[in-house]
Design a protein around this motif. Sequence first.
Motif, mmCIF file in Angstrom:
data_model
loop_
_atom_site.group_PDB
_atom_site.id
_atom_site.type_symbol
_atom_site.label_atom_id
_atom_site.label_comp_id
_atom_site.label_asym_id
_atom_site.label_seq_id
_atom_site.Cartn_x
_atom_site.Cartn_y
_atom_site.Cartn_z
ATOM 1 N N ALA A 115 0.730 14.500 11.760
ATOM 2 C CA ALA A 115 1.208 14.492 10.377
ATOM 3 C C ALA A 115 1.308 13.082 9.800
ATOM 4 O O ALA A 115 1.732 12.905 8.664
ATOM 5 C CB ALA A 115 2.572 15.175 10.314
ATOM 6 N N ALA A 116 0.904 12.065 10.562
ATOM 7 C CA ALA A 116 1.129 10.673 10.157
ATOM 8 C C ALA A 116 0.475 10.314 8.829
ATOM 9 O O ALA A 116 1.103 9.672 7.985
ATOM 10 C CB ALA A 116 0.654 9.724 11.250
ATOM 11 N N ASP A 117 -0.773 10.712 8.624
ATOM 12 C CA ASP A 117 -1.467 10.318 7.396
ATOM 13 C C ASP A 117 -0.739 10.812 6.155
ATOM 14 O O ASP A 117 -0.505 10.045 5.221
ATOM 15 C CB ASP A 117 -2.912 10.821 7.396
ATOM 16 C CG ASP A 117 -3.788 10.058 8.369
ATOM 17 O OD1 ASP A 117 -3.399 8.928 8.753
ATOM 18 O OD2 ASP A 117 -4.844 10.585 8.753
ATOM 19 N N SER A 118 -0.363 12.092 6.154
ATOM 20 C CA SER A 118 0.312 12.623 4.968
ATOM 21 C C SER A 118 1.699 12.013 4.799
ATOM 22 O O SER A 118 2.139 11.745 3.681
ATOM 23 C CB SER A 118 0.388 14.154 5.015
ATOM 24 O OG SER A 118 1.145 14.567 6.136
ATOM 25 N N MET A 119 2.394 11.766 5.911
ATOM 26 C CA MET A 119 3.726 11.148 5.813
ATOM 27 C C MET A 119 3.611 9.702 5.325
ATOM 28 O O MET A 119 4.424 9.255 4.520
ATOM 29 C CB MET A 119 4.451 11.201 7.163
ATOM 30 C CG MET A 119 4.887 12.601 7.558
ATOM 31 S SD MET A 119 5.940 12.656 9.038
ATOM 32 C CE MET A 119 4.919 11.927 10.279
ATOM 33 N N MET A 120 2.593 8.976 5.791
ATOM 34 C CA MET A 120 2.413 7.591 5.347
ATOM 35 C C MET A 120 2.057 7.538 3.873
ATOM 36 O O MET A 120 2.534 6.670 3.143
ATOM 37 C CB MET A 120 1.343 6.905 6.186
ATOM 38 C CG MET A 120 1.765 6.645 7.609
ATOM 39 S SD MET A 120 0.408 6.007 8.607
ATOM 40 C CE MET A 120 0.916 4.307 8.745
ATOM 41 N N ASP A 121 1.217 8.474 3.428
ATOM 42 C CA ASP A 121 0.834 8.522 2.015
ATOM 43 C C ASP A 121 2.038 8.818 1.129
ATOM 44 O O ASP A 121 2.063 8.418 -0.036
ATOM 45 C CB ASP A 121 -0.257 9.575 1.772
ATOM 46 C CG ASP A 121 -1.593 9.151 2.359
ATOM 47 O OD1 ASP A 121 -1.767 7.947 2.658
ATOM 48 O OD2 ASP A 121 -2.470 10.028 2.534
ATOM 49 N N ALA A 122 3.023 9.518 1.661
ATOM 50 C CA ALA A 122 4.195 9.900 0.874
ATOM 51 C C ALA A 122 5.310 8.854 0.928
ATOM 52 O O ALA A 122 6.296 8.980 0.211
ATOM 53 C CB ALA A 122 4.728 11.248 1.365
ATOM 54 N N ASP A 123 5.162 7.827 1.732
ATOM 55 C CA ASP A 123 6.221 6.817 1.877
ATOM 56 C C ASP A 123 5.991 5.681 0.879
ATOM 57 O O ASP A 123 5.065 4.890 1.044
ATOM 58 C CB ASP A 123 6.235 6.270 3.304
ATOM 59 C CG ASP A 123 7.406 5.352 3.545
ATOM 60 O OD1 ASP A 123 7.304 4.154 3.188
ATOM 61 O OD2 ASP A 123 8.424 5.815 4.079
ATOM 62 N N PRO A 124 6.839 5.578 -0.159
ATOM 63 C CA PRO A 124 6.592 4.557 -1.189
ATOM 64 C C PRO A 124 6.707 3.118 -0.666
ATOM 65 O O PRO A 124 5.951 2.243 -1.093
ATOM 66 C CB PRO A 124 7.653 4.838 -2.254
ATOM 67 C CG PRO A 124 8.633 5.772 -1.649
ATOM 68 C CD PRO A 124 7.992 6.404 -0.454
ATOM 69 N N GLY A 125 7.626 2.852 0.241
ATOM 70 C CA GLY A 125 7.771 1.496 0.771
ATOM 71 C C GLY A 125 6.549 1.055 1.531
ATOM 72 O O GLY A 125 6.085 -0.086 1.395
ATOM 73 N N LEU A 126 6.013 1.946 2.334
ATOM 74 C CA LEU A 126 4.817 1.626 3.108
ATOM 75 C C LEU A 126 3.609 1.476 2.179
ATOM 76 O O LEU A 126 2.793 0.561 2.361
ATOM 77 C CB LEU A 126 4.569 2.702 4.163
ATOM 78 C CG LEU A 126 3.490 2.422 5.188
ATOM 79 C CD1 LEU A 126 3.716 1.087 5.896
ATOM 80 C CD2 LEU A 126 3.430 3.542 6.208
ATOM 81 N N GLN A 127 3.498 2.334 1.188
ATOM 82 C CA GLN A 127 2.382 2.238 0.245
ATOM 83 C C GLN A 127 2.428 0.922 -0.534
ATOM 84 O O GLN A 127 1.405 0.281 -0.752
ATOM 85 C CB GLN A 127 2.372 3.438 -0.706
ATOM 86 C CG GLN A 127 2.001 4.733 -0.026
ATOM 87 C CD GLN A 127 0.693 4.606 0.741
ATOM 88 O OE1 GLN A 127 -0.324 4.181 0.196
ATOM 89 N NE2 GLN A 127 0.715 4.968 2.019
ATOM 90 N N LYS A 128 3.619 0.494 -0.923
ATOM 91 C CA LYS A 128 3.768 -0.777 -1.640
ATOM 92 C C LYS A 128 3.333 -1.934 -0.735
ATOM 93 O O LYS A 128 2.619 -2.840 -1.174
ATOM 94 C CB LYS A 128 5.216 -0.963 -2.090
ATOM 95 C CG LYS A 128 5.453 -2.248 -2.820
ATOM 96 C CD LYS A 128 6.909 -2.424 -3.214
ATOM 97 C CE LYS A 128 7.084 -3.790 -3.855
ATOM 98 N NZ LYS A 128 8.411 -4.299 -3.725
ATOM 99 N N ALA A 129 3.763 -1.914 0.511
ATOM 100 C CA ALA A 129 3.412 -2.987 1.439
ATOM 101 C C ALA A 129 1.903 -3.025 1.686
ATOM 102 O O ALA A 129 1.304 -4.105 1.723
ATOM 103 C CB ALA A 129 4.168 -2.807 2.760
ATOM 104 N N LEU A 130 1.277 -1.864 1.833
ATOM 105 C CA LEU A 130 -0.180 -1.823 2.036
ATOM 106 C C LEU A 130 -0.910 -2.326 0.796
ATOM 107 O O LEU A 130 -1.926 -3.036 0.908
ATOM 108 C CB LEU A 130 -0.629 -0.403 2.386
ATOM 109 C CG LEU A 130 -0.237 0.075 3.780
ATOM 110 C CD1 LEU A 130 -0.531 1.566 3.942
ATOM 111 C CD2 LEU A 130 -0.943 -0.723 4.857
#
Length: 186
Positions: free
Chosen positions: A150-165
């Motif tokens: 489930a990592a890809d969908s969870m990572m896509d939904a995490d705003p902090g991680l998306q901002k950092a990327l």
Amino acid sequence: MKRALRVALLMLLLLPVLAQAAADSPGNLAAQVNAQIVLRQVNNNVAMMADGLGAGFLPGDLPAACEPATRAAVASMSTALVRFMQETFNDPAYQRGFEQLLGSAWSAQQLQAFLDRSGDEELGVLNAEVMSAPGLQAAQDAHMARLTQAADSMMDADPGLQKALAEVNSAQQHCDAARMEPGAGT
């Protein structure tokens, strides 16, 4: 009245004993072993892995003008990745179930012995011993497999991680543009 006073005094005298008994219960000891040994080891491993991944985002030919921004973006991404992975692994429902497994795999005395050794022994060695009980490693591996799926969908939904990327991508684009400028050196 005297009887109520005696009962109240007896309860006051027994409270420390009862509190200690509750603190030494297998469930409480299992929660402490999980927090102080197992989760600390998992979280240390996550941090080391994220640091390694972050280093992979730094190209060797960074122009001097963009190196600080790129390093800062990669450090921010590593921090966000560690937070995301730790929060994901440390799911409270899973942890409660895992603590029950710990409590059934080891006696209260064994759990207390692990805790007693936790300040003196290398964490990885002690964690390996804790996890050697039947079923514990399999439970942790199954949890990790579910998280990985489930990592890809969870990572896509995490705003902090998306901002950092996004910050890393922006820094890399800036560096790519700086490399293209005439006279740009590394």
